[in-house]
Design an enzyme around this catalytic site. Structure first.
Site, PDB file in Angstrom:
ATOM      1  CD  GLU A  26      -2.815   1.101   2.485  1.00  0.00           C
ATOM      2  OE1 GLU A  26      -2.850  -0.043   3.033  1.00  0.00           O
ATOM      3  OE2 GLU A  26      -3.715   1.995   2.431  1.00  0.00           O
ATOM      4  CD  GLU A 174     -10.182  -2.302   6.165  1.00  0.00           C
ATOM      5  OE1 GLU A 174     -10.374  -1.101   6.609  1.00  0.00           O
ATOM      6  OE2 GLU A 174      -9.465  -3.207   6.346  1.00  0.00           O
ATOM      7  CE1 TYR A 241      -3.540  -6.134   8.909  1.00  0.00           C
ATOM      8  CE2 TYR A 241      -5.816  -5.346   8.758  1.00  0.00           C
ATOM      9  CZ  TYR A 241      -4.450  -5.464   8.013  1.00  0.00           C
ATOM     10  OH  TYR A 241      -4.158  -4.972   7.065  1.00  0.00           O
ATOM     11  CD  GLU A 298      -5.983  -4.569   4.188  1.00  0.00           C
ATOM     12  OE1 GLU A 298      -5.960  -4.188   5.380  1.00  0.00           O
ATOM     13  OE2 GLU A 298      -6.411  -3.924   3.302  1.00  0.00           O
TER      14      GLU A 298
END
Ligand code: AHR
Length: 492
Positions: A26, A174, A241, A298
């Site tokens: 990113e 997202e 995450y 992710e």
């Protein structure tokens, strides 16, 4: 030493897509700028501005796919700002990540050429949150159309005659959060509209990915699966995450952590299995034939940023704890490869659970990098049916399974079995039934749990040849030392 038994039945279960071993880059902190990309004029050896040592390192782990340009950045990215003469490119604010200046010197050409150099699939995340349908449609035309059209001509004017190959296209990122704070019903409608205008040109076939749920937002998956069809959606994404305590305001230090924090980290990472199972159940109710894939685009550890670094840059060190986390997650993805078609660790360089860290001209391969290296033969192999009588480890209030494993067979008939032992104090001896082989070789990654590879040149955590196993006919017995990742290759 505790003894555990494992059985390999010899049956294959599902195909392990190479893309499960994917990466994510990113425009965030030093992932692209001063990480992957140093510019053509840098004294650091580079190819078109991309560090040669990074290109080599990523090729060595056979990077199958690279996601770009975000992340949250994707829904603020306007691709036309990043093409043409670099001196004329627009400078903008990276509002998500530190409000630093984005000079757009790394854009579509730089990314697509890098993927060609790496021989990996590009995975482009389109801007649904703040862009327009026309903008995204034109980006696809720019990248993939071979004939006469305004965008193909513009690409040629910018020095690229032939289109690039582009398979993976994410429609937003997202969108329940930084990508527009949308409700799933609204996003599903927007997705349907945006994807309609992203066409297949010149033999290029897009694999369109819808923005899926945040962690355990099962309603998001339910709505998407009831609103989207396999004729226009190949996969939905999932973001999760690993945060040690689950408390985002106190994520904890990447290097300085105690035993409790360690076991909580492993417990938090094991949640990935439950998440995938539950989202899969919802998906299966709508799509029993598994035509729509799940892409964990992710994942990884998210700790507090390293003290003294820009809080918006998400820079953290990477220890043996991260290696155990990576090993567990990759084993989980393999086990769910009938639904999980891709996964992208966040992120490739200098951000979150990076496989590579840089400081000036120095480059470090992290413990996580070495797990990807030890696991690379799983890429494109067939998952083998296996079972393990596991042991519990951890501490009061946080008991977790000690051993994580996965086994696959590649097209040459070689079997790769990967293990991690997350216990900090127990070794285990595993007796594997059904593991007859002409020859066996092993590799191990082990170190004190806080160990990491710093910029002083010392490789404190690196794989070594391992011979802690013995063969007896169809039985193979292997010792898994505490705090280790072990891989065994069985040649038939
Ligand atoms: O990887 C860092 C950020 O985490 C990404 O930009 C975003 O998609 C997620 O919240």
């Amino acid at each position: 030493m505790k003894k555990l038994t494992m059985t390999l039945t010899g049956k294959t279960k599902s195909h392990i897509n190479r893309e499960i071993y994917g990466h994510f880059s990113e425009h965030l902190g030093r992932c692209i700028y001063n990480g992957i990309y140093v510019g053509e004029d840098s004294s650091i050896p580079n190819t078109n501005g991309v560090r040669n040592d990074i290109i080599k390192a990523l090729k060595d782990i056979r990077i199958p796919v690279l996601r770009w340009p975000g992340g949250c950045f994707a829904d603020e990215y306007h691709w036309k700002d990043g093409i043409g003469d670099k001196s004329q490119r627009k400078k903008m604010i990276n509002t998500n990540w530190g409000h630093v200046t984005e000079d757009n010197s790394f854009g579509t050409h730089e990314f697509m050429d890098l993927c060609e150099e790496l021989e990996c699939e590009p995975y482009v995340a389109g801007n649904l949150g703040s862009g327009t349908v026309q903008e995204l449609a034109e980006w696809v035309e720019y990248m993939t159309f071979d004939g006469v059209s305004p965008m193909a001509e513009l690409r040629r004017k910018n020095g690229r005659e032939k289109p690039w190959h582009l398979k993976y296209l994410g429609i937003g990122n997202e969108n329940w959060g930084c990508g527009g704070c949308m409700r799933p019903e609204y996003y599903a409608d927007e997705y349907r509209r945006y994807q309609t205008f992203c066409k297949n040109y010149s033999g290029n076939e897009l694999y369109k990915v819808a923005c899926g749920p945040n962690s355990s937002d099962y309603n998001w998956t339910e709505v998407l699966m009831s609103q989207l069809g396999e004729w226009h959606t190949k996969a939905i994404s999932l973001h999760y995450y690993t945060v040690p305590s689950g408390d985002w305001s106190k994520k904890g230090d990447a290097v300085d952590f105690d035993t409790e924090e360690y076991y909580k980290t492993i417990n938090a990472t094991l949640f990935m299995d439950e998440l995938i199972r539950k989202h899969d159940e919802i998906m299966t109710a709508h799509d029993p034939e598994h035509k729509i894939g799940l892409i964990v685009d992710e994942w990884g550890c998210w700790f507090d940023v390293e003290k003294g670094t820009n809080p918006g840059f998400l820079y953290q060190q990477n220890t043996m704890r991260d290696a155990i986390v990576a090993a567990i997650n990759l084993n989980i993805f393999n086990e769910h490869s009938d639904r999980v078609v891709m996964a992208n660790i966040a992120q490739a360089v200098n951000v979150l659970q990076a496989v590579i860290l840089t400081e000036g001209e120095k480059m470090v391969l992290t413990p996580t990098y070495y797990v990807f290296k030890m696991y690379r033969e799983h890429q494109g192999a067939e998952l083998l049916e296996s079972s393990l009588e596991n042991a519990q480890t951890g501490m009061d209030g946080c008991k977790i399974p000690a051993v994580s494993h996965s086994a696959s067979v590649n097209k040459n008939g070689d079997v790769l079995v990967t293990f991690s032992n997350c216990s900090l104090d127990e070794d285990y001896e595993i007796e594997i039934d059904g593991a007859g082989a002409k020859s066996v070789s092993g590799e191990i990654l082990t170190a004190e749990i806080h160990a990491y590879n710093g910029f002083d040149g010392a490789e404190n955590v690196a794989p070594k040849a391992y011979d802690g196993f013995k063969q007896d006919g169809g039985k193979l017995t292997v010792v898994l030392p505490k705090c280790s990742v072990v891989s065994l290759t069985l040649k038939k």
